[in-house]
Enzyme design. Structure first.
Site, short mmCIF file in Angstrom:
data_model
loop_
_atom_site.label_atom_id
_atom_site.label_comp_id
_atom_site.label_asym_id
_atom_site.label_seq_id
_atom_site.Cartn_x
_atom_site.Cartn_y
_atom_site.Cartn_z
N ASN A 9 3.61 2.20 11.19
CA ASN A 9 4.44 2.50 10.02
C ASN A 9 3.64 3.46 9.13
O ASN A 9 2.71 3.05 8.45
CB ASN A 9 4.75 1.19 9.29
CG ASN A 9 5.47 1.41 7.97
OD1 ASN A 9 5.93 2.51 7.68
ND2 ASN A 9 5.58 0.36 7.17
N LYS A 11 4.53 4.91 6.53
CA LYS A 11 4.89 4.83 5.10
C LYS A 11 5.06 6.25 4.55
O LYS A 11 5.53 7.13 5.27
CB LYS A 11 3.86 4.00 4.33
CG LYS A 11 3.66 2.63 5.00
CD LYS A 11 2.91 1.65 4.16
CE LYS A 11 2.77 0.34 4.95
NZ LYS A 11 2.21 -0.75 4.14
N HIS A 94 11.50 -3.87 5.20
CA HIS A 94 10.06 -3.94 4.92
C HIS A 94 9.86 -4.50 3.50
O HIS A 94 10.65 -4.22 2.61
CB HIS A 94 9.43 -2.55 5.05
CG HIS A 94 7.95 -2.59 4.99
ND1 HIS A 94 7.26 -2.65 3.80
CD2 HIS A 94 7.01 -2.61 5.98
CE1 HIS A 94 5.96 -2.70 4.07
NE2 HIS A 94 5.79 -2.68 5.37
N GLU A 96 8.01 -3.65 1.18
CA GLU A 96 7.95 -2.64 0.10
C GLU A 96 9.36 -2.21 -0.29
O GLU A 96 9.63 -1.92 -1.45
CB GLU A 96 7.11 -1.44 0.58
CG GLU A 96 5.62 -1.80 0.58
CD GLU A 96 4.79 -1.07 1.62
OE1 GLU A 96 5.24 -0.04 2.15
OE2 GLU A 96 3.67 -1.54 1.89
N GLU A 166 5.41 -10.30 8.53
CA GLU A 166 4.43 -9.63 7.67
C GLU A 166 4.29 -10.41 6.36
O GLU A 166 5.05 -10.18 5.41
CB GLU A 166 4.88 -8.21 7.36
CG GLU A 166 5.04 -7.33 8.58
CD GLU A 166 4.87 -5.86 8.23
OE1 GLU A 166 4.00 -5.24 8.83
OE2 GLU A 166 5.58 -5.35 7.35
N GLY A 172 -1.68 -4.22 3.38
CA GLY A 172 -2.46 -3.22 2.65
C GLY A 172 -3.57 -3.81 1.80
O GLY A 172 -4.15 -3.13 0.97
N SER A 213 -2.55 -5.78 7.52
CA SER A 213 -3.98 -5.53 7.70
C SER A 213 -4.46 -5.71 9.14
O SER A 213 -5.56 -6.21 9.38
CB SER A 213 -4.81 -6.39 6.73
OG SER A 213 -4.49 -6.05 5.39
P1 PGA Z 1 -0.97 -2.59 6.61
O1 PGA Z 1 0.64 -2.44 6.49
O2 PGA Z 1 -1.29 -2.58 8.08
O3 PGA Z 1 -1.51 -1.40 5.88
O4 PGA Z 1 -1.33 -3.87 5.97
C1 PGA Z 1 1.48 -3.10 7.40
C2 PGA Z 1 2.91 -2.79 7.05
O5 PGA Z 1 3.21 -2.61 5.86
O6 PGA Z 1 3.78 -2.71 7.94
#
Ligand code: PGA
Length: 251
Positions: A9, A11, A94, A96, A166, A172, A213
């Site tokens: 992803n 982003k 997601h 976010e 997740e 993140g 992460s």
């Molecule tokens: P990250 O994000 O690996 O940076 O924690 C995962 C995601 O948001 O899908």
């Protein structure tokens, strides 16, 4: 047998020229890794350029969102038919998008329907916040996300739905869930919730990824868990060596 899948992803990272430079290095590094499905999810504007670079490889493409209508007066939105000409997958719900753009289990449900209607494979994200986790509400929140997000969905083929667990507090932050903890949520909450929607057999066939992460150094631990079928990777997917090692760990 569930075939492992690793999706990156991106982003809101990489302009078209940055995407071209990045994929020119990434694609040769991962193209010959077998036994794992590989999906890149760049920003919409990068899709066409990345698609051209992936021609002739088994690396697939996904969007990061879509609108539930086929077309219409929805300024700034991207529809299923538009995505379907460019990619095979789409991330839906997601955390976010839920946190910053008002997505709910109801909009997730409409988007999953739209994705399936257009032949796209939705990667549906679920997961609890830190607050919910600490209040002992993980099972309740996650099963509700599955029930409301996927309720009434007509799934003809279990290979055409992917779930990503997740935990929001792990995204993140560098603070990943433990592999055993994530596996337990998938085995004890997500698969039973999928069984209630789609039946016991389907719940064992649908792939469930872990995200939050995931790095080269912890990927093997996650992917060796019996109920974790791969990863949805954010930060580490933007680093060629990291993402390559993560894909290798899933293969
Ligand atoms: P990250 O994000 O690996 O940076 O924690 C995962 C995601 O948001 O899908």
């Amino acid at each position: 047998m569930r075939i492992p899948l690793v999706a990156g992803n991106w982003k809101m990272f990489n302009t078209v020229s940055e995407a071209r430079n990045f994929v020119a290095i990434l694609a040769p590094a991962i193209r010959d890794i077998k036994g794992v499905e590989k999906v890149l999810c760049p920003p919409f504007v990068d899709l066409l350029a990345v698609k051209a670079l992936l021609e002739g490889t088994d690396i697939q493409l996904g969007g990061q969102n879509l609108h539930w209508e086929q077309s219409g007066a929805y300024t700034g939105e991207i529809s299923g038919p538009m995505l379907a000409e460019l990619c095979s997958h789409v991330i839906i719900g997601h955390s976010e998008r839920r946190a910053y753009f008002g997505e709910t289990n109801e909009t997730v449900n409409r988007k999953v329907n739209a994705a399936l209607a257009n032949g796209l494979i939705p990667i549906v994200c679920v997961g609890e916040t830190l607050e919910e986790n600490e209040a002992g509400k993980t099972a309740q929140v996650v099963s509700q996300q599955i029930q409301a997000g996927l309720g009434g969905i007509n799934l003809s083929d279990t290979a055409r739905l992917v779930i990503a667990y997740e935990p929001v507090w792990a995204i993140g932050t560098g603070k990943a869930a433990t592999a055993e903890g994530a596996n337990a949520v998938i085995a004890e909450v997500i698969r039973p919730a999928l069984a209630a929607e789609f039946g016991q057999m389907a719940s064992q066939e649908i792939r469930v990824l872990y995200g939050g992460s995931v790095k080269a150094k912890n990927a093997g631990e996650f992917f060796s868990q019996p109920d974790i079928d791969g990863g949805l990777v954010g930060g580490a997917c933007l680093i060629v060596d990291e993402f390559t090692q993560i894909i290798q760990a899933a293969a």
